[in-house]
Scaffold this motif. Sequence first.
Motif, PDB file in Angstrom:
ATOM      1  N   ILE A 257       0.847  -1.318  -0.098  1.00 53.91           N
ATOM      2  CA  ILE A 257      -0.042   0.105   0.105  1.00 53.91           C
ATOM      3  C   ILE A 257       0.602   1.298   0.128  1.00 53.91           C
ATOM      4  N   HIS A 258       1.873   1.132   0.753  1.00 57.39           N
ATOM      5  CA  HIS A 258       2.768   2.447   0.809  1.00 57.39           C
ATOM      6  C   HIS A 258       3.735   2.505  -0.528  1.00 57.39           C
ATOM      7  N   GLN A 259       3.845   1.536  -1.141  1.00 57.81           N
ATOM      8  CA  GLN A 259       4.509   1.488  -2.648  1.00 57.81           C
ATOM      9  C   GLN A 259       3.568   2.128  -3.539  1.00 57.81           C
ATOM     10  N   MET A 260       2.172   1.687  -3.469  1.00 56.35           N
ATOM     11  CA  MET A 260       1.343   2.365  -4.354  1.00 56.35           C
ATOM     12  C   MET A 260       1.058   4.013  -4.196  1.00 56.35           C
TER      13      MET A 260
ATOM     14  N   LYS B 142       5.539   4.186 -15.169  1.00 53.40           N
ATOM     15  CA  LYS B 142       7.041   3.995 -15.064  1.00 53.40           C
ATOM     16  C   LYS B 142       7.376   3.819 -13.508  1.00 53.40           C
ATOM     17  N   ASN B 143       6.430   4.532 -12.604  1.00 45.14           N
ATOM     18  CA  ASN B 143       6.648   4.330 -11.202  1.00 45.14           C
ATOM     19  C   ASN B 143       6.163   3.060 -10.737  1.00 45.14           C
ATOM     20  N   PHE B 144       5.027   2.605 -11.176  1.00 45.71           N
ATOM     21  CA  PHE B 144       4.641   1.136 -10.745  1.00 45.71           C
ATOM     22  C   PHE B 144       5.607   0.212 -11.085  1.00 45.71           C
ATOM     23  N   GLN B 145       6.098   0.357 -12.422  1.00 46.39           N
ATOM     24  CA  GLN B 145       7.037  -0.687 -13.122  1.00 46.39           C
ATOM     25  C   GLN B 145       8.482  -0.869 -11.939  1.00 46.39           C
ATOM     26  N   THR B 146       8.920   0.431 -11.831  1.00 44.49           N
ATOM     27  CA  THR B 146      10.316   0.367 -11.015  1.00 44.49           C
ATOM     28  C   THR B 146      10.014  -0.095  -9.595  1.00 44.49           C
ATOM     29  N   ARG B 147       8.978   0.449  -9.066  1.00 45.29           N
ATOM     30  CA  ARG B 147       8.739  -0.022  -7.662  1.00 45.29           C
ATOM     31  C   ARG B 147       8.272  -1.457  -7.266  1.00 45.29           C
TER      32      ARG B 147
ATOM     33  N   MET C  74      -1.120  -8.171  -4.994  1.00 45.20           N
ATOM     34  CA  MET C  74      -0.329  -8.147  -6.187  1.00 45.20           C
ATOM     35  C   MET C  74      -1.096  -8.045  -7.566  1.00 45.20           C
ATOM     36  N   LEU C  75      -2.121  -9.168  -7.378  1.00 40.92           N
ATOM     37  CA  LEU C  75      -2.967  -9.314  -8.820  1.00 40.92           C
ATOM     38  C   LEU C  75      -3.664  -8.143  -8.971  1.00 40.92           C
ATOM     39  N   ALA C  76      -4.114  -7.169  -7.719  1.00 42.66           N
ATOM     40  CA  ALA C  76      -4.718  -5.895  -7.924  1.00 42.66           C
ATOM     41  C   ALA C  76      -3.922  -4.889  -8.502  1.00 42.66           C
ATOM     42  N   VAL C  77      -2.573  -5.045  -8.136  1.00 42.28           N
ATOM     43  CA  VAL C  77      -1.482  -4.115  -8.728  1.00 42.28           C
ATOM     44  C   VAL C  77      -1.350  -4.458 -10.216  1.00 42.28           C
ATOM     45  N   HIS C  78      -1.077  -5.543 -10.404  1.00 36.59           N
ATOM     46  CA  HIS C  78      -0.856  -5.895 -11.880  1.00 36.59           C
ATOM     47  C   HIS C  78      -2.025  -5.614 -12.816  1.00 36.59           C
ATOM     48  N   ALA C  79      -3.281  -5.523 -12.206  1.00 39.23           N
ATOM     49  CA  ALA C  79      -4.455  -5.325 -12.810  1.00 39.23           C
ATOM     50  C   ALA C  79      -4.591  -3.918 -13.225  1.00 39.23           C
ATOM     51  N   PHE C  80      -4.066  -2.990 -12.278  1.00 45.07           N
ATOM     52  CA  PHE C  80      -4.247  -1.634 -12.277  1.00 45.07           C
ATOM     53  C   PHE C  80      -3.171  -1.133 -13.188  1.00 45.07           C
ATOM     54  N   GLN C  81      -1.880  -1.779 -13.417  1.00 46.07           N
ATOM     55  CA  GLN C  81      -0.938  -1.455 -14.364  1.00 46.07           C
ATOM     56  C   GLN C  81      -1.531  -1.695 -15.813  1.00 46.07           C
ATOM     57  N   ARG C  82      -2.181  -2.622 -16.063  1.00 44.24           N
ATOM     58  CA  ARG C  82      -2.986  -2.882 -17.302  1.00 44.24           C
ATOM     59  C   ARG C  82      -3.809  -1.602 -17.742  1.00 44.24           C
ATOM     60  N   LYS C  83      -4.651  -1.395 -16.415  1.00 49.03           N
ATOM     61  CA  LYS C  83      -5.562  -0.242 -16.657  1.00 49.03           C
ATOM     62  C   LYS C  83      -4.968   0.921 -16.981  1.00 49.03           C
ATOM     63  N   LEU C  84      -3.977   1.296 -16.659  1.00 50.62           N
ATOM     64  CA  LEU C  84      -3.193   2.507 -16.898  1.00 50.62           C
ATOM     65  C   LEU C  84      -2.828   2.698 -18.467  1.00 50.62           C
ATOM     66  N   GLU C  85      -2.298   1.446 -18.993  1.00 44.15           N
ATOM     67  CA  GLU C  85      -2.512   1.582 -20.582  1.00 44.15           C
ATOM     68  C   GLU C  85      -3.679   2.064 -20.956  1.00 44.15           C
ATOM     69  N   VAL C  86      -4.851   1.492 -20.635  1.00 39.54           N
ATOM     70  CA  VAL C  86      -6.104   1.857 -21.304  1.00 39.54           C
ATOM     71  C   VAL C  86      -6.510   3.246 -21.199  1.00 39.54           C
ATOM     72  N   PHE C  87      -6.063   3.659 -19.862  1.00 38.80           N
ATOM     73  CA  PHE C  87      -6.177   5.076 -19.366  1.00 38.80           C
ATOM     74  C   PHE C  87      -5.555   6.012 -20.435  1.00 38.80           C
ATOM     75  N   LYS C  88      -4.192   5.482 -20.853  1.00 39.88           N
ATOM     76  CA  LYS C  88      -3.475   6.506 -21.623  1.00 39.88           C
ATOM     77  C   LYS C  88      -4.318   6.245 -22.916  1.00 39.88           C
ATOM     78  N   CYS C  89      -4.607   5.392 -23.537  1.00 42.21           N
ATOM     79  CA  CYS C  89      -5.364   5.273 -24.780  1.00 42.21           C
ATOM     80  C   CYS C  89      -6.435   5.976 -24.691  1.00 42.21           C
ATOM     81  N   ASP C  90      -7.238   6.098 -23.714  1.00 41.01           N
ATOM     82  CA  ASP C  90      -8.692   6.514 -23.624  1.00 41.01           C
ATOM     83  C   ASP C  90      -8.497   8.110 -23.539  1.00 41.01           C
TER      84      ASP C  90
END
Length: 492
Positions: free
Chosen positions: A159-162, A341-346, A292-308
Amino acid sequence: MSEVVTALFEGTQKDEIIQKINQIPCSDFTAARRTEILAHDLLEQLSSAIKKAKFISLAVDESTDITDNAQLMVFVRFFDEEKGEFHEDVLGLTNLHGHTKGDDIYEAVTLMLRDRAIDLKHVVSIATDGAPCMIGKERGLVSRLRTHHPDLMAYHCIIHQMVLCASLGERYSEVMTTVMKLVNYMRASSALQHRLLRLFLIEVNATFDDLLLHNNVRWLSKGKVLERFWALRKELETFLLDQKSAKAKPFADFMKNDEKMEIVAFLTDITSHLNDLNMKLQGKNSTVCDLMLAVHAFQRKLEVFKCDLQQDLLQFPRLLDQTAGKHHHHNYAEFLDKLIKNFQTRFEDFPLGKQVLLCIENPFLVKNIAEFSNEATKVFQWASAASLQTELIELQENLALQESHCDLVTFWTKMVTAAGVPLLQKMALQILTMFPSTYCCESAFSTVNMVKNTYRHTLTNEHLHQCLRLALTPFMPKFKQLVAQRRCHLSH
């Protein structure tokens, strides 16, 4: 009182009054003594259960109470074979006198482990808030513990990482600061102005009758404040324009600035998405796999947000409302690129890889067995890559287990036992024992603030620990046994 009654009354009246006086509890230590007895019984139950546990995990955090005393909170998580479930309980609450350096925390934690008769070798992982005193390379708690237990798995609270990933850039921070100043001006600068604001919002039938104040300590605070501000933006603009104060003019100009309000709309949308993730990461008895599954799902959502952002703004309804479908002033994709990038790095340094997490969630879905074994052996030094591969194949070919429908804990603790996959089962138990975050500590500190409040600030550290244990433990005191060990006295 009895002597006074004896001098003033006679006969049956005197006897009746003395009998009633004797029934009055005279000891001011009664509640404290009962708390001590119950807490001691609960601690004995916890210690007995821990001794039977094969794997133990710790969550450590530090905060201050109402009297500015530094309190070190340590939670323990383990599997109770008798009850067939994982337990999370307070291992201890220790007052850190003076400094809160890594050496001080290390001494407090090791003393706590010795008092509970816990061997450090049985501790498989430790979750911290990532502070230097916890993870410092030389004198931090983790580095000191690893000198005695090199295989100890340590990681930063998810949670702190996020929350750290969601840091704003300079341009967005400036707008966010202005919004918070505006809210503070309208709510906290004057009691009269606050009353007038609430009356105005009621008169115009606004969606809400007040604003929310931002609190840095609360994880969801910024998003909630922005949502309320955005819902009342038109009413607030009208209220500010009616103000005669010179302080109100800059805020009124800010709200009439379409470019600034566009940023506010974007921040409201993106913090709303981040708050949704944050809510999914909170809660007790969650596993590392869940978070971690929730975090990985959000990382995929970020890609969708960027296209949107370049298309229909389906994920950004407030930004769409502000721009009315027209081209927006800023390149918000840059912010999302930074967030990705922050999510990937952390999270790329998180000790458990995706294949290992997938194996715990559903071993029948693991396709790349070689990658799984490589990830597992990097974390668990005792594991053999060849044995893990053969065990996983045997497990995947077990049709009876594949068709079984049960929860994660039952599957790995009971169903798998007969399949003859000891290494996989050991790995699964260690991972399920891990604390995914320090949420339990953060939640417990809220309980500390309720127990040791303004009216009870003289509580000793020992009594605070005992009250906290009674409030948070999953164990039940053995009331019948405790009552049988004591004599009943009317005065107590």
